[in-house]
Design a protein around this motif. Structure first.
Motif, PDB file in Angstrom:
ATOM      1  N   MET A 148     -39.714  22.310  11.555  1.00 52.33           N
ATOM      2  CA  MET A 148     -38.856  23.518  11.201  1.00 52.33           C
ATOM      3  C   MET A 148     -37.601  23.239  10.448  1.00 52.33           C
ATOM      4  O   MET A 148     -36.795  24.010  10.368  1.00 52.33           O
ATOM      5  N   GLY A 149     -37.539  21.751  10.232  1.00 51.55           N
ATOM      6  CA  GLY A 149     -36.422  21.386   9.491  1.00 51.55           C
ATOM      7  C   GLY A 149     -34.832  21.664  10.448  1.00 51.55           C
ATOM      8  O   GLY A 149     -33.921  22.056   9.769  1.00 51.55           O
ATOM      9  N   ALA A 150     -35.063  21.307  11.675  1.00 50.91           N
ATOM     10  CA  ALA A 150     -33.951  21.453  12.330  1.00 50.91           C
ATOM     11  C   ALA A 150     -32.534  20.717  12.169  1.00 50.91           C
ATOM     12  O   ALA A 150     -32.848  19.664  11.551  1.00 50.91           O
ATOM     13  N   ARG A 151     -31.518  21.137  12.087  1.00 44.30           N
ATOM     14  CA  ARG A 151     -30.243  20.438  11.974  1.00 44.30           C
ATOM     15  C   ARG A 151     -29.829  20.089  13.398  1.00 44.30           C
ATOM     16  O   ARG A 151     -30.206  20.681  14.305  1.00 44.30           O
ATOM     17  N   ILE A 152     -28.708  18.912  13.759  1.00 39.60           N
ATOM     18  CA  ILE A 152     -28.591  18.521  14.978  1.00 39.60           C
ATOM     19  C   ILE A 152     -28.100  19.712  15.699  1.00 39.60           C
ATOM     20  O   ILE A 152     -28.589  19.893  16.957  1.00 39.60           O
ATOM     21  N   GLU A 153     -27.469  20.654  15.109  1.00 36.53           N
ATOM     22  CA  GLU A 153     -26.942  21.884  15.910  1.00 36.53           C
ATOM     23  C   GLU A 153     -27.888  22.861  16.370  1.00 36.53           C
ATOM     24  O   GLU A 153     -27.579  23.530  17.621  1.00 36.53           O
ATOM     25  N   ASP A 154     -28.952  22.804  15.851  1.00 35.52           N
ATOM     26  CA  ASP A 154     -30.041  23.616  16.345  1.00 35.52           C
ATOM     27  C   ASP A 154     -30.746  22.921  17.856  1.00 35.52           C
ATOM     28  O   ASP A 154     -30.986  23.894  18.436  1.00 35.52           O
ATOM     29  N   ILE A 155     -30.533  21.550  17.655  1.00 35.14           N
ATOM     30  CA  ILE A 155     -31.124  20.937  19.097  1.00 35.14           C
ATOM     31  C   ILE A 155     -30.108  21.138  20.311  1.00 35.14           C
ATOM     32  O   ILE A 155     -30.334  21.539  21.106  1.00 35.14           O
ATOM     33  N   HIS A 188     -26.685  17.094   8.324  1.00 34.85           N
ATOM     34  CA  HIS A 188     -27.105  16.888   9.793  1.00 34.85           C
ATOM     35  C   HIS A 188     -28.645  17.314   9.900  1.00 34.85           C
ATOM     36  O   HIS A 188     -28.928  17.797  11.031  1.00 34.85           O
ATOM     37  N   LEU A 189     -29.241  17.424   8.830  1.00 34.68           N
ATOM     38  CA  LEU A 189     -30.650  17.403   9.106  1.00 34.68           C
ATOM     39  C   LEU A 189     -31.414  16.376   9.723  1.00 34.68           C
ATOM     40  O   LEU A 189     -31.079  15.216   9.478  1.00 34.68           O
ATOM     41  N   VAL A 190     -32.256  16.763  10.786  1.00 33.71           N
ATOM     42  CA  VAL A 190     -32.867  15.748  11.636  1.00 33.71           C
ATOM     43  C   VAL A 190     -33.801  15.063  10.828  1.00 33.71           C
ATOM     44  O   VAL A 190     -34.861  15.815  10.337  1.00 33.71           O
ATOM     45  N   LEU A 191     -33.950  13.845  10.768  1.00 35.80           N
ATOM     46  CA  LEU A 191     -35.066  12.836  10.086  1.00 35.80           C
ATOM     47  C   LEU A 191     -35.891  12.156  11.135  1.00 35.80           C
ATOM     48  O   LEU A 191     -36.851  12.031  10.793  1.00 35.80           O
ATOM     49  N   GLY A 192     -35.673  11.945  12.412  1.00 36.11           N
ATOM     50  CA  GLY A 192     -36.446  11.270  13.186  1.00 36.11           C
ATOM     51  C   GLY A 192     -35.837  11.343  14.636  1.00 36.11           C
ATOM     52  O   GLY A 192     -35.002  11.682  15.018  1.00 36.11           O
ATOM     53  N   ILE A 193     -36.843  11.637  15.524  1.00 33.42           N
ATOM     54  CA  ILE A 193     -36.824  11.661  16.987  1.00 33.42           C
ATOM     55  C   ILE A 193     -37.548  10.717  17.907  1.00 33.42           C
ATOM     56  O   ILE A 193     -38.792  10.682  17.344  1.00 33.42           O
ATOM     57  N   HIS A 194     -37.009   9.656  18.617  1.00 42.28           N
ATOM     58  CA  HIS A 194     -38.046   8.985  19.227  1.00 42.28           C
ATOM     59  C   HIS A 194     -37.535   8.852  20.564  1.00 42.28           C
ATOM     60  O   HIS A 194     -36.492   9.443  21.146  1.00 42.28           O
ATOM     61  N   ALA A 195     -38.381   8.560  21.652  1.00 40.84           N
ATOM     62  CA  ALA A 195     -38.162   8.527  22.944  1.00 40.84           C
ATOM     63  C   ALA A 195     -39.156   7.299  23.491  1.00 40.84           C
ATOM     64  O   ALA A 195     -40.291   6.982  22.966  1.00 40.84           O
ATOM     65  N   VAL A 196     -38.524   6.666  24.695  1.00 42.05           N
ATOM     66  CA  VAL A 196     -39.397   5.644  25.373  1.00 42.05           C
ATOM     67  C   VAL A 196     -39.084   6.179  26.824  1.00 42.05           C
ATOM     68  O   VAL A 196     -37.808   6.207  27.232  1.00 42.05           O
ATOM     69  N   GLY A 197     -40.069   6.376  27.545  1.00 44.28           N
ATOM     70  CA  GLY A 197     -39.894   6.754  28.840  1.00 44.28           C
ATOM     71  C   GLY A 197     -41.014   7.565  29.709  1.00 44.28           C
ATOM     72  O   GLY A 197     -42.132   7.627  29.381  1.00 44.28           O
ATOM     73  N   GLN A 198     -40.783   7.345  30.989  1.00 46.48           N
ATOM     74  CA  GLN A 198     -41.849   7.897  31.790  1.00 46.48           C
ATOM     75  C   GLN A 198     -42.256   9.654  31.378  1.00 46.48           C
ATOM     76  O   GLN A 198     -41.574  10.319  31.323  1.00 46.48           O
ATOM     77  N   GLY A 199     -43.809   9.646  31.160  1.00 46.72           N
ATOM     78  CA  GLY A 199     -44.077  10.872  30.620  1.00 46.72           C
ATOM     79  C   GLY A 199     -43.423  11.576  29.413  1.00 46.72           C
ATOM     80  O   GLY A 199     -43.523  12.871  29.296  1.00 46.72           O
TER      81      GLY A 199
END
Ligand code: FAD
Ligand code: NAD
Length: 464
Positions: free
Chosen positions: A429-436, A404-415
């Protein structure tokens, strides 16, 4: 003029160079910085800051135009607005001026000596600067090359007259009636959108199969939809061939090989930027190159001992925050600290409408490394986005399926540009999904979509 000797000489006071000099000064290093133009470089003077000022003014104007139409559903009525671009540009210039002064004060406070003029290497330890009062020779134990980048010029469409680069586009005092933008990348779309919102009829000519080819198609789809809603014509797989003899017309070769004539008052060419590797005596040095860029190692050291290079002159991504991080690291290395480039991700933000944020790996890149989980949360299910009329877009989280190590985070949207800090921190910080998923996100905010996207990768989404 008396020669100067110092421990560190920085050439170029853009975000890379000035941050390097400030940090070096703070660490007690005897530092000199040379700048040919104004402190702050491309970013502060003709890049990040002025473009975002113009984008903001265009957004405000567009918002009021929309309200004035009476079709806004908010119950607001207002008179039709007007925009005076010369005043907008004057306002933008005051922001740039304040930041120029700010950078100069920070350098002064860090006891950095600033030399105004064009630097040129005599040899690896000696630089000559043409100043207003004569030639200044500077000898240094360490030199940092931070000469930045310049707009790429197309041979068949040289800058001049109606053909302009981003620098001129940021100083126009009249909104062109018809604007042709060659290159549908960062600058073309950020500025093209701004001019369309201010009333220009904009056509984007992009050589690749789609706009913003550096981002995946899922992220750019909402941007394309908005370009169309703004009446911007987008030509893909199309190449600018040059100006028609009669002038005022851009000739474009389309995918099928046919030629189209585009009437345009201004032609903004934004087909990338090239490193500034000429005009400062690189031929006096023996530097290994990486294509057109100066080759550096994980400490930003070049192939010559005591010579470092940072920022756009060292390659992609050509972003101000990368240059700054490199500058800070090099200052600490010169001070004797053990530092190495160990960043997990460099966030990228495109200030289009809606905005795009990309940190880390895309689903496609991550899938090449193994099994992944992908969570997707649309802003149409986010209360705060609804209240801001910003339902278009989503947040997407990509993580390893096994741990569950997070590899990528993306977003498209206002602001969403403001979410890039949270995304970058999670990756760094090497977050896992559970951290978020386990972090309380304030309500009502668009950031909740980040938590929900993480919950969704676990099959535990709550609000959809
Ligand atoms: P530069 O900022 O290019 O600075 C180099 C400096 O060196 C210049 O001031 C130059 O005058 C000086 N110099 C060069 N040669 C000499 C010499 N021989 N002697 C003395 N001085 C010299 N990036 C982002 O991260 N976010 C954004 O939103 C963003 N928006 C942008 C919008 C536009 C329109 C443009 C053009 C760029 C944008 N960028 C953005 C990119 C960003 O501006 C660059 O990545 C950044 O400025 C690179 O910093 P640098 O220090 O490497 O070089
Ligand atoms: P870019 O690389 O983002 O986009 C250039 C586009 O031009 C590409 O899509 C390319 O396919 C297209 N192209 C190339 N040759 C062409 C041709 N002959 N005809 C038609 N299209 C052609 O470059 P840019 O927009 O000039 O920006 C330069 C750099 O500045 C960016 O790569 C980025 O590093 C930086 N920048 C960053 C931001 C930001 O962080 N928000 C904003 C502006 C600029």
């Amino acid at each position: 003029m008396k020669d100067i000797s110092c421990k560190l000489l920085v050439i170029g006071a853009g975000p890379g160079g000035y941050v390097c000099a400030i940090r070096a000064g703070q660490l007690g290093i005897d530092t000199v910085i040379v700048e040919a133009k104004k402190p702050g470089g491309t970013c502060l003077n003709v890049g990040c800051i002025p473009s975002k000022a113009l984008i903001h003014a265009a957004e405000e104007y567009d918002r009021i135009v929309h309200l004035a139409s009476g079709r806004n559903g908010l119950g607001i009525r207002t008179a039709k607005p007007e925009i005076d671009l010369s005043q907008t540009i004057a306002w933008k210039d005051t922001i740039v001026g304040r930041l120029n002064t700010g950078v100069s004060s920070l350098l002064k406070r860090a006891k950095v000596k600033v030399v105004n003029g064009h630097a040129r290497f005599r040899d690896g330890k000696t630089v000559e600067v043409e100043t207003e009062t004569g030639r200044q020779v500077i000898r240094a134990e360490n030199v940092v090359i931070a000469t930045g980048s310049a707009p790429v010029e197309l041979p068949n469409l040289p800058f001049g007259g109606s053909v302009i680069s981003s620098t001129e586009a940021l100083s126009l005092t009249e909104i062109p009636e018809r604007l042709a933008v060659v290159g549908g990348g960062y600058i073309g779309l950020e500025l093209g959108t701004a001019f369309a919102k201010m009333g220009a009829k904009v056509t984007v000519v992009e050589a690749q199969a789609r706009i913003l080819p550096q981002y995946d198609a899922e992220l750019t789809r909402p941007v394309l939809k908005k370009l169309q809603a703004l009446g911007i014509e987008v030509m893909t797989r199309a190449k600018a061939k040059g100006l028609a003899k009669a002038g005022g017309t851009l000739l474009v070769e389309t995918e099928s090989g046919s030629e189209v004539s585009l009437a345009a008052d201004r032609i903004l060419v934004t087909v990338g930027r090239r490193p500034v590797t000429q005009g400062w005596g690189m031929e006096e040095l023996v530097l290994d190159m990486d294509g057109p860029f100066i080759r550096i190692d994980e400490r930003c050291q070049t192939s010559m001992r005591g010579i470092y290079a940072i920022g756009d002159v060292t390659g992609e991504p050509m972003l101000a925050h990368r240059a700054m991080a490199q500058g800070e690291m090099v200052a600490e290395i010169v001070a004797g600290h053990r530092r190495v480039w160990d960043k997990r991700a460099i966030p990228a933000v495109c200030f289009t409408d809606p905005e795009i944020v990309a940190v880390g790996l895309t689903p496609e890149e991550a899938q090449k490394m193994g099994e992944v989980r992908i969570g997707h949360f649309p802003f149409s299910a986010n209360g705060r986005a609804m209240t801001k009329l910003g339902e278009e877009g989503f947040v997407r989280v990509v993580a390893r399926a096994d741990n569950h190590l997070v590899l990528g985070i993306h977003a498209v949207g206002q602001g969403v540009s403001e979410l890039s800090a949270a995304f970058g921190l999670a990756l760094e910080m090497g977050a896992r999904i559970e951290d978020i998923a386990g972090t309380i996100h304030s309500h009502p905010t668009q950031g909740e979509a980040f938590q929900e996207a993480a919950l969704k990768t676990l099959g535990r989404e709550l609000h959809i």
